[in-house]
Design an enzyme around this catalytic site. Structure first.
Site, PDB file in Angstrom:
ATOM      1  CG  HIS A 103     -10.156   0.413  -4.739  1.00 11.68           C
ATOM      2  ND1 HIS A 103      -9.832  -0.312  -5.691  1.00 11.68           N
ATOM      3  CD2 HIS A 103      -9.746   1.639  -4.611  1.00 11.68           C
ATOM      4  CE1 HIS A 103      -8.539   0.355  -6.096  1.00 11.68           C
ATOM      5  NE2 HIS A 103      -8.429   1.471  -5.363  1.00 11.68           N
ATOM      6  CD  GLU A 172      -9.533   5.599  -6.655  1.00  6.39           C
ATOM      7  OE1 GLU A 172      -8.557   6.126  -6.314  1.00  6.39           O
ATOM      8  OE2 GLU A 172      -9.626   4.377  -6.411  1.00  6.39           O
TER       9      GLU A 172
END
Ligand code: PEP
Length: 249
Positions: A103, A172
């Site tokens: 992430h 992302e």
């Protein structure tokens, strides 16, 4: 919407208490019980400390048949002297099926390199989790596509096609993540350009979009054939908003 998609909630470091976590799950459960045709793969990724209780809730309620559990990270090592880490072996016993790896908050705020992310993907696969591998450029500068290509090459280095095929990839763009100053969602058209780069590098893996997904824009992403689902951060701990998102897919 007829195609099966992934709807993944990344709770990050929220909520403050188990009672609040249960409140979010109650809302999701109530909504799903009222809806017969929910065909999607729903994955909830709470903080480590809530996994055990949430697994019990899943096992003792209808939610366990409709949603799966994900962890937000995995230790590189399966055991040993790694203070603060939580291993794949431990996660396995808590009913975890998916693990978020790489992430951007771990990459950019906590210094996780592509090499570490690469090793974590391998650890996750060795423990038979489906890794949700996050990639994306930090800023939309001119050569961001070159950055993305290099990040993909380094993040997935040494993985076989079979191993790549077991991963979900979440595109992302960091600038689109809602907690970043001035963030706003990418457009589906522009996200599709990056998704094409990801598929060119990795083959036909499922690619999700993440970054400021909410009830106003989820349909525009999820309706794209090339977008396998959405990774939802901030909006996934707002129970009204998350249920609204579920009602739109
Ligand atoms: C995320 O953290 O993965 C994310 C996409 O966050 P948000 O939806 O809040 O932008």
């Amino acid at each position: 919407m007829s195609n099966k998609k992934y709807i993944i909630g990344n709770w990050k470091n929220h909520p403050d208490s188990l009672a609040e976590a249960e409140g979010i799950l109650d809302s999701i459960s109530e909504y799903l019980d009222s809806r017969r045709n929910f065909i999607h793969s729903l994955v909830v990724c709470p903080p480590f400390v809530f996994l055990e209780e949430i697994d019990k809730i899943f096992q003792s309620s209808s939610l366990g048949k409709k949603a799966q559990l994900g962890a937000q990270d995995i230790a590189l090592s399966d055991s040993g002297a790694w203070t603060g880490e939580v291993s794949g072996h431990m996660l396995k016993r808590l009913g975890v099926r998916y693990v978020i790896v790489g992430h951007s908050e771990r990459r950019w705020k906590l210094g996780e390199t592509d090499d570490v992310v690469n090793k974590k993907i391998k650890t996750a696969l060795a423990n038979e989790f489906a890794p949700i591998v996050c990639v994306g450029e930090r800023e939309r500068y001119e050569s961001y596509k070159d950055f993305l290509k290099q990040q993909l090459a380094d993040t997935f280095a040494g993985l076989s096609d079979n191993e790549k095929g077991k991963c979900l990839v979440a595109y992302e763009p960091v600038w689109a993540i809602s907690s970043n100053p001035g963030a706003k969602a990418d457009t589906p058209e522009s996200a599709l350009e990056s998704i094409a780069i990801i598929k060119e590098a990795l083959g036909n893996v499922p690619v999700l979009y993440g970054g400021s997904v909410n009830s106003s824009n989820v349909e525009s992403f999820i309706s794209q054939d090339q977008i396998a689902g959405v990774l939802v951060g901030g909006a996934s701990v707002n129970k009204e908003e998350f249920v609204k998102i579920l009602s739109l897919v």
